[in-house]
Enzyme design. Structure first.
Site, PDB file in Angstrom:
ATOM      1  N   LYS A  37       0.849  -1.192   0.000  1.00 12.45           N
ATOM      2  CA  LYS A  37       0.000   0.000   0.000  1.00 12.45           C
ATOM      3  C   LYS A  37       0.878   1.232   0.000  1.00 12.45           C
ATOM      4  O   LYS A  37       2.073   1.175   0.334  1.00 12.45           O
ATOM      5  CB  LYS A  37      -0.940   0.025   1.198  1.00 12.45           C
ATOM      6  N   LYS A  93      -7.133  -6.675  -0.567  1.00 13.14           N
ATOM      7  CA  LYS A  93      -7.830  -6.077   0.569  1.00 13.14           C
ATOM      8  C   LYS A  93      -8.685  -4.915   0.091  1.00 13.14           C
ATOM      9  O   LYS A  93      -8.214  -4.061  -0.671  1.00 13.14           O
ATOM     10  CB  LYS A  93      -6.820  -5.592   1.617  1.00 13.14           C
TER      11      LYS A  93
END
Length: 387
Positions: free
Chosen positions: A28, A85
């Site tokens: 991320k 996710k």
């Protein structure tokens, strides 16, 4: 067993986290909280670098439109990461529906946010849609930790609900080293970290090996083969902190860790009139803990008093108890599962019965066999392992 998830921003960070033992590498953009997605090129580079040496997950971005989220998740999944996710906000129901076709083919993890009134009623819906897991995180990265929003009993409820739905349960949200010993007993499959891996210098700062190693050492793991692949690596410093040292009597030296005069409202009592109210109960706990083989330097070397307080609160959260004796026994039993505890004294006093206090004090010790090395990790490795 609980796995360590390390949030990484690129292939270089992923390689450092892999070397230092992270179980899951989560891709991320730390500068774009909470779920900033990396570019396709950056994700491809990590997948190519890490290969199948570790599990890799990646976030799909800060998106709430169902179709945009589904498209982004499909793109991330096509990179070959093991898990995708996705964040779930007020538009969660529609997003789950849009993601259902992808969930049937790829492993999706839904993220709920503790600082945005995480809706745990979504857990069965996520399971029905084919999601493989649910993580609880924080959306606003202002230094407030997950435990600032939900206490240990509520986090235990979350983990239990996810496990009841046969999914992986993960916890994240500005977690720090002292949080680990408090969260391990509730059995999460994943604990996620970013800021702690930078030494508290900020999420956008590069992670470093020293701080990754500190977090890694606090989460029990099975032995890994060394670089030659022909013998097991033994982290003697970690074992020493847990009470073992070669050639030394395991029983000889202890420190006293205590919690005194903790007063909590408790639903307790055998009489009918005691069942619909709480009473003040005072707890005094003295725990004899095996000393480490060296002076305490960081959280790897200590048994935290927070673990005692959390154990009490977890036991009380289960509902009404008739007897102070029952409470005392449950507290002693729970804490003696910790590998460093040698003996414990538990005093439980009801303060609203007379002008004074009434109660019980018990002393319990670990069975003599519990000092053996093969049992040092017994209390830590019973949690369900996700993957």
């Amino acid at each position: 067993m609980t796995l360590m998830l390390a949030s990484v921003a690129d292939a270089a960070e992923a390689e450092i986290a892999l070397i230092e033992g992270a179980d899951v590498l989560d891709l991320k953009d730390p500068a774009n909280a909470p779920l900033g997605a990396l570019s396709r090129a950056a994700i491809d580079a990590v997948v190519a670098t890490i290969g199948k040496r570790r599990l890799v997950s990646a976030v799909a971005g800060n998106l709430s439109d169902p179709q945009e989220l589904a498209t982004a998740a499909e793109e991330i999944a096509s990179t070959g990461v093991d898990y995708v996710k996705v964040g779930l906000d007020a538009n969660a129901a529609a997003c789950i529906e849009a993601l259902k076709p992808l969930a049937a083919r790829r492993r999706l993890i839904g993220l709920l946010f503790a600082d945005q009134d995480a809706d745990v009623s979504l857990i069965p819906r996520l399971a029905a849609a084919g999601f493989k897991g649910v993580m609880l995180d924080t959306a606003v990265k202002d230094g407030s930790r997950l435990i600032n929003y939900l206490d240990i009993p509520h986090l235990q409820q979350f983990v239990d609900l996810v496990h009841a739905a046969d999914m992986i349960a993960g916890l994240a949200g500005s977690l720090e080293a002292p949080d680990i010993s408090r969260l391990l007993p509730i059995g999460p499959d994943l604990l996620g970290f970013r800021g702690a891996l930078t030494g508290g210098k900020g999420r956008a700062t590069r992670i470093d090996a020293t701080h990754i190693r500190l977090i890694r050492d606090l989460i029990p793991r099975e032995n890994h083969l060394d670089d030659q692949g022909d013998e097991f690596k033994v982290d003697w410093r970690l074992l020493s902190a847990r009470g073992y040292a070669p050639g030394r009597d395991l029983e000889i030296e202890t420190d006293l860790v205590f919690v005194h005069d903790l007063i909590l409202p408790v639903s307790i009592g055998a009489y009918d009139f005691e069942r619909n109210k709480t009473q003040r109960v005072r707890f005094n706990i003295d725990a004899d803990v095996r000393r480490a083989g060296h002076h305490a330097e960081d959280m790897r070397d200590v048994f935290s008093y927070d673990v005692i307080v959390d154990a009490i609160r977890l036991i009380l959260s289960r509902g009404h108890v008739d007897l102070v004796e029952t409470v005392a026994e449950r507290v002693a039993d729970a804490l003696l599962t910790h590998p460093r505890l040698v003996a414990i004294r538990v005093r439980v006093e009801k303060l609203d019965v007379i002008d004074g206090s009434v109660g019980i004090e018990i002393s319990r010790a670990r069975a003599s066999q519990a000092g053996k090395l093969h049992q040092l990790f017994a209390g830590d490795l019973g949690a369900k392992s996700g993957g």
